[in-house]
Design a protein around this motif. Structure first.
Motif, PDB file in Angstrom:
ATOM      1  N   GLU A   1     -28.163  -3.408  12.873  1.00 22.35           N
ATOM      2  CA  GLU A   1     -26.764  -3.749  12.598  1.00 22.35           C
ATOM      3  C   GLU A   1     -26.014  -4.046  13.907  1.00 22.35           C
ATOM      4  O   GLU A   1     -25.192  -4.965  13.967  1.00 22.35           O
ATOM      5  N   MET A   2     -26.315  -3.271  14.946  1.00 24.09           N
ATOM      6  CA  MET A   2     -25.696  -3.531  16.259  1.00 24.09           C
ATOM      7  C   MET A   2     -26.038  -4.932  16.754  1.00 24.09           C
ATOM      8  O   MET A   2     -25.205  -5.635  17.313  1.00 24.09           O
TER       9      MET A   2
ATOM     10  N   LYS B   1     -24.060  -7.508  14.723  1.00 24.29           N
ATOM     11  CA  LYS B   1     -22.609  -7.506  14.900  1.00 24.29           C
ATOM     12  C   LYS B   1     -22.172  -7.745  16.331  1.00 24.29           C
ATOM     13  O   LYS B   1     -21.049  -8.174  16.570  1.00 24.29           O
ATOM     14  N   LEU B   2     -23.006  -7.396  17.300  1.00 22.30           N
ATOM     15  CA  LEU B   2     -22.516  -7.477  18.681  1.00 22.30           C
ATOM     16  C   LEU B   2     -23.546  -8.009  19.670  1.00 22.30           C
ATOM     17  O   LEU B   2     -23.234  -8.896  20.463  1.00 22.30           O
TER      18      LEU B   2
END
Lengths: 80, 80
Positions: free
Chosen positions: A60-61, A64-65
């Motif tokens: 997810e990190m 998202k980033l």
């Protein structure tokens, strides 16, 4: 758990840093180095104690980033 | 042969990029990510067909150009 995330440019995406390294190696006399590509590696400690949860969080990190999914691939390694 | 060279900052060397990632993750609501460090990964094809020779060449490249041995560690993986 420790996570190691490797982010590399997708094939076909221009990599000026890689090209610069290739030229610099050639000018130092290193012959036969080809297709040089530079990427990033990000290491972190995660509070998750479960490998599956840690991997899901790292994924997810990345989405998202950390990675740009248009231009970059990412690979996640979870270390004990 | 393909070489994958991972270059990371030594322990104790300040890593502003890692700190920026850690702050950005926290501000996105990812909790529990700690000790974030960013490094580089360099992939290349080498003309050597022998693993030992390829590793020796990659090692010399690291010493002469790719890594700063004062501040950085490097790890070399040779892939078939």
């Amino acid at each position: 758990m420790k996570a190691k995330i490797t982010i590399t440019l997708k094939n076909g995406v221009l990599d000026p840093q890689g090209a610069a390294i290739e030229n610099a190696l050639a000018s130092l006399g290193f012959e036969g180095a080809d297709s040089v590509r530079q990427g990033k590696v990000i290491e972190m400690k995660l509070s998750e104690t479960d490998e599956i949860a840690a991997r899901a969080k790292a994924e997810e990190m990345c989405k998202k980033l950390l990675a740009n999914p248009v231009m970059e691939n990412y690979a996640i390694e979870i270390l004990a």
